[in-house]
Design a protein around this motif. Structure first.
Motif, mmCIF file in Angstrom:
data_model
loop_
_atom_site.group_PDB
_atom_site.id
_atom_site.type_symbol
_atom_site.label_atom_id
_atom_site.label_comp_id
_atom_site.label_asym_id
_atom_site.label_seq_id
_atom_site.Cartn_x
_atom_site.Cartn_y
_atom_site.Cartn_z
ATOM 1 N N ARG A 38 -11.673 106.552 36.901
ATOM 2 C CA ARG A 38 -11.991 107.272 37.251
ATOM 3 C C ARG A 38 -12.817 108.218 36.728
ATOM 4 O O ARG A 38 -12.377 108.700 35.942
ATOM 5 C CB ARG A 38 -10.325 107.267 37.058
ATOM 6 N N ALA A 39 -13.764 108.009 37.689
ATOM 7 C CA ALA A 39 -14.778 108.978 37.371
ATOM 8 C C ALA A 39 -14.746 110.445 38.151
ATOM 9 O O ALA A 39 -13.919 110.559 39.129
ATOM 10 C CB ALA A 39 -16.409 108.417 37.557
ATOM 11 N N PHE A 40 -15.464 111.290 37.802
ATOM 12 C CA PHE A 40 -15.359 112.607 38.144
ATOM 13 C C PHE A 40 -16.245 112.546 39.562
ATOM 14 O O PHE A 40 -15.716 113.488 40.323
ATOM 15 C CB PHE A 40 -15.594 113.951 37.310
ATOM 16 N N GLN A 41 -16.628 111.638 40.027
ATOM 17 C CA GLN A 41 -17.916 111.645 41.201
ATOM 18 C C GLN A 41 -18.483 110.549 41.465
ATOM 19 O O GLN A 41 -19.536 109.912 39.970
ATOM 20 C CB GLN A 41 -18.904 112.750 40.787
ATOM 21 N N TRP A 42 -18.689 109.833 42.501
ATOM 22 C CA TRP A 42 -18.955 109.090 42.364
ATOM 23 C C TRP A 42 -20.242 108.538 44.264
ATOM 24 O O TRP A 42 -19.426 109.428 45.623
ATOM 25 C CB TRP A 42 -18.629 107.865 42.953
ATOM 26 N N LEU A 43 -21.105 109.423 44.202
ATOM 27 C CA LEU A 43 -21.980 109.507 45.050
ATOM 28 C C LEU A 43 -23.002 108.456 44.974
ATOM 29 O O LEU A 43 -23.850 107.669 44.063
ATOM 30 C CB LEU A 43 -22.940 110.519 44.360
ATOM 31 N N ASP A 44 -23.236 107.673 46.778
ATOM 32 C CA ASP A 44 -24.065 106.561 46.864
ATOM 33 C C ASP A 44 -24.681 106.969 47.542
ATOM 34 O O ASP A 44 -24.936 107.727 48.485
ATOM 35 C CB ASP A 44 -23.301 105.621 47.323
ATOM 36 N N TRP B 121 -37.970 108.766 55.235
ATOM 37 C CA TRP B 121 -38.893 107.685 54.000
ATOM 38 C C TRP B 121 -38.846 108.938 52.492
ATOM 39 O O TRP B 121 -39.034 108.865 51.952
ATOM 40 C CB TRP B 121 -39.779 107.155 54.379
ATOM 41 N N THR B 122 -38.361 110.392 53.663
ATOM 42 C CA THR B 122 -38.914 111.259 52.159
ATOM 43 C C THR B 122 -37.840 111.923 51.638
ATOM 44 O O THR B 122 -38.050 112.311 51.006
ATOM 45 C CB THR B 122 -39.838 112.183 53.116
ATOM 46 N N ASP B 123 -36.311 112.086 52.784
ATOM 47 C CA ASP B 123 -35.071 113.054 52.549
ATOM 48 C C ASP B 123 -34.842 111.659 52.058
ATOM 49 O O ASP B 123 -34.145 111.395 52.895
ATOM 50 C CB ASP B 123 -34.853 113.564 53.581
ATOM 51 N N PRO B 124 -33.723 111.403 50.733
ATOM 52 C CA PRO B 124 -32.937 110.840 50.584
ATOM 53 C C PRO B 124 -31.469 110.306 51.465
ATOM 54 O O PRO B 124 -30.530 111.682 51.242
ATOM 55 C CB PRO B 124 -32.710 110.526 48.954
ATOM 56 N N LEU B 125 -31.181 109.364 52.156
ATOM 57 C CA LEU B 125 -29.161 109.742 52.702
ATOM 58 C C LEU B 125 -28.334 109.403 51.636
ATOM 59 O O LEU B 125 -28.706 108.516 50.375
ATOM 60 C CB LEU B 125 -29.123 108.435 53.847
ATOM 61 N N MET B 126 -27.214 110.187 51.403
ATOM 62 C CA MET B 126 -26.230 109.803 50.455
ATOM 63 C C MET B 126 -25.370 110.658 50.620
ATOM 64 O O MET B 126 -25.074 111.715 52.069
ATOM 65 C CB MET B 126 -26.533 110.570 49.085
ATOM 66 N N TYR B 127 -24.006 109.829 49.992
ATOM 67 C CA TYR B 127 -23.060 110.273 50.596
ATOM 68 C C TYR B 127 -21.893 110.226 49.075
ATOM 69 O O TYR B 127 -22.171 109.732 48.367
ATOM 70 C CB TYR B 127 -21.686 109.688 51.463
ATOM 71 N N GLN B 128 -20.949 111.055 49.147
ATOM 72 C CA GLN B 128 -19.729 111.435 48.313
ATOM 73 C C GLN B 128 -18.899 109.999 48.488
ATOM 74 O O GLN B 128 -17.990 110.247 49.640
ATOM 75 C CB GLN B 128 -19.303 112.488 48.213
ATOM 76 N N GLY B 129 -18.378 108.927 48.285
ATOM 77 C CA GLY B 129 -17.344 107.951 47.987
ATOM 78 C C GLY B 129 -15.918 108.315 46.915
ATOM 79 O O GLY B 129 -16.638 108.989 46.295
ATOM 80 N N GLY B 130 -14.600 107.383 47.402
ATOM 81 C CA GLY B 130 -13.561 108.260 45.842
ATOM 82 C C GLY B 130 -14.065 107.422 44.304
ATOM 83 O O GLY B 130 -14.888 106.343 44.459
ATOM 84 N N SER B 131 -13.443 108.071 44.087
ATOM 85 C CA SER B 131 -13.683 107.748 42.427
ATOM 86 C C SER B 131 -12.713 107.610 41.744
ATOM 87 O O SER B 131 -12.827 107.634 40.713
ATOM 88 C CB SER B 131 -15.377 108.465 42.280
ATOM 89 N N ASP B 132 -11.646 107.876 42.227
ATOM 90 C CA ASP B 132 -10.714 107.981 41.265
ATOM 91 C C ASP B 132 -9.473 106.587 40.913
ATOM 92 O O ASP B 132 -8.877 106.870 40.523
ATOM 93 C CB ASP B 132 -9.774 108.889 41.926
ATOM 94 N N SER B 133 -9.863 105.674 41.991
ATOM 95 C CA SER B 133 -9.742 104.609 41.250
ATOM 96 C C SER B 133 -10.378 103.146 41.926
ATOM 97 O O SER B 133 -10.408 102.262 42.782
ATOM 98 C CB SER B 133 -8.391 103.923 42.661
ATOM 99 N N ILE C 165 -21.530 109.047 38.420
ATOM 100 C CA ILE C 165 -21.767 107.868 38.693
ATOM 101 C C ILE C 165 -23.078 108.140 40.229
ATOM 102 O O ILE C 165 -22.442 108.277 40.959
ATOM 103 C CB ILE C 165 -21.109 107.174 39.764
ATOM 104 N N ILE C 166 -24.004 107.483 40.041
ATOM 105 C CA ILE C 166 -25.183 107.939 41.177
ATOM 106 C C ILE C 166 -25.273 106.119 41.605
ATOM 107 O O ILE C 166 -26.005 105.469 41.239
ATOM 108 C CB ILE C 166 -26.763 108.395 40.830
ATOM 109 N N GLY C 167 -25.071 105.079 42.710
ATOM 110 C CA GLY C 167 -25.185 105.028 43.341
ATOM 111 C C GLY C 167 -26.879 105.105 43.761
ATOM 112 O O GLY C 167 -27.190 105.134 44.634
ATOM 113 N N SER C 168 -27.406 103.401 43.837
ATOM 114 C CA SER C 168 -29.340 103.145 45.398
ATOM 115 C C SER C 168 -28.153 102.705 46.152
ATOM 116 O O SER C 168 -29.500 102.380 46.703
ATOM 117 C CB SER C 168 -29.354 101.752 43.891
ATOM 118 N N GLY C 169 -27.832 102.375 46.357
ATOM 119 C CA GLY C 169 -27.172 101.511 47.856
ATOM 120 C C GLY C 169 -27.779 100.089 47.905
ATOM 121 O O GLY C 169 -28.278 99.410 46.531
#
Length: 337
Positions: free
Chosen positions: A76-82, A106-118, A258-262
């Motif tokens: 269970r992580a404090f944060q998961w950003l993908d 192409w210049t500004d990353p797309l990113m969302y915050q997912g669930g990381s508690d489980s 945690i930061i994901g690459s997609g």
């Protein structure tokens, strides 16, 4: 060094793993959990590295390491950003829909915050309520950070990366199509993600880790058959330093983020969409991308999404063919109330 969390309570039992993933030693003489290690990395990391060295030389007690005993490195992580660092993947989505590609992607990353508690362990099944939700896997690279200050620059952000691992960002494609038009992010369409048995410090990766990018084929199999092997170091528009800086632009990040690459995605040699493995191409890191290419080439998708009873495997190997992070291997099963 290589670290893993064996299944134990909510936060796992931290162990140091040998380079060949065959042996492990308990980390509890130093620190009990990975999150606790990350909270005071400067103090704990050198002592964990000493344990790793002792493990390689056989000078510390050890036991057989089994990947199926592992929880996620951070259960269970404090944060998961993908993110969506491989913009080729996004471009294919837009092309398959007949939509224009905004230049800003192409210049500004797309990113969302997912669930990381489980987070799911590497051998825990993907469970879904029904197959019609469009169950898909997404093979990715992910990093775990220490504390990151708000406003950090991309170059400085690289120094805050503590660990590298693989991820399966499970997606429910039918539900994504319903949630995106709401303009308020993913919730139901993004169930728990799974992570590799082992998380690895960047120095352990040698020349494969350069400039915030991990080079090497991210191998995925579906029901024992090769599905894809795109190279994570190729066509990565945004390196992890850029992704971390983007996430920390207006807020600090806590140790254990945690930061994901997609989805890892490569273009074909001619610059067009990649080819399936069956046609001699590198294949894809998710089913959706194969379906997009099928749509672009022949007007409609052919490959089905995951069905109950399917098995997905995600792994990366070194130049000698040895697994670096261990394998994520998950069965797709119906949810049980």
């Amino acid at each position: 060094m290589k670290l893993a969390s064996l299944m134990h309570g909510r936060d796992g039992r931290l162990v140091v793993v040998s380079r060949d993933l065959t042996r492990a030693t308990d980390a509890f003489p130093v620190v009990a959990t990975l999150q606790a290690a990350l909270d005071d990395w400067e103090r704990h990391a050198p002592r964990l590295a000493d344990l790793a060295e002792g493990l390689e030389h056989g000078s510390v007690p050890s036991f057989r390491f089994h990947e199926h005993d592992c929880a996620s490195p951070l259960p269970r992580a404090f944060q998961w950003l993908d993110a969506s660092a491989y913009v080729n993947h996004v471009a294919l989505v837009r092309q398959a829909r007949g939509a224009e590609m905004p230049e800003g992607f192409w210049t500004d990353p797309l990113m969302y915050q997912g669930g990381s508690d489980s987070s799911l362990g590497p051998r825990q099944p993907i469970r879904a309520r029904n197959e019609e939700d469009g169950i898909d896997f997404e093979a990715e690279v992910a990093v775990v950070t220490g504390d990151v200050p708000m406003g950090v620059g991309a170059d400085a952000a690289l120094s805050h990366i503590r660990l590298v691992m693989l991820a399966n960002d499970v997606s429910l494609r039918t539900l994504i199509a319903r949630e995106l038009p709401k303009g308020f992010g993913f919730v139901q369409s993004k169930p728990s993600s799974a992570f590799s048995p082992v998380a690895v410090t960047p120095d352990e990766l040698g020349a494969s880790w350069q400039g915030g990018r991990l080079s090497g084929a991210v191998l995925s199999q579906l029901n024992g058959q090769p599905f894809g092997g795109p190279d994570a170091g190729i066509d990565m528009t945004f390196d992890f330093g850029t992704l971390i800086a983007h996430a920390a632009s207006t807020r600090p990040l806590s140790a254990g983020t945690i930061i994901g690459s997609g989805t890892v995605s490569n273009r074909d040699a001619d610059g067009g969409p990649g080819k399936p493995v069956a046609e001699g191409g590198l294949g894809y890191a998710c089913i959706a991308e194969q379906r997009m290419v099928e749509t672009i080439r022949s007007g409609g998708p052919v490959t089905p999404f995951l069905r109950f009873g399917d098995t997905v495997r995600i792994e990366m190997k070194d130049a000698e063919g040895r697994s670096i992070f261990g394998a994520i291997e998950q069965d797709v099963l119906p949810h049980v109330d």
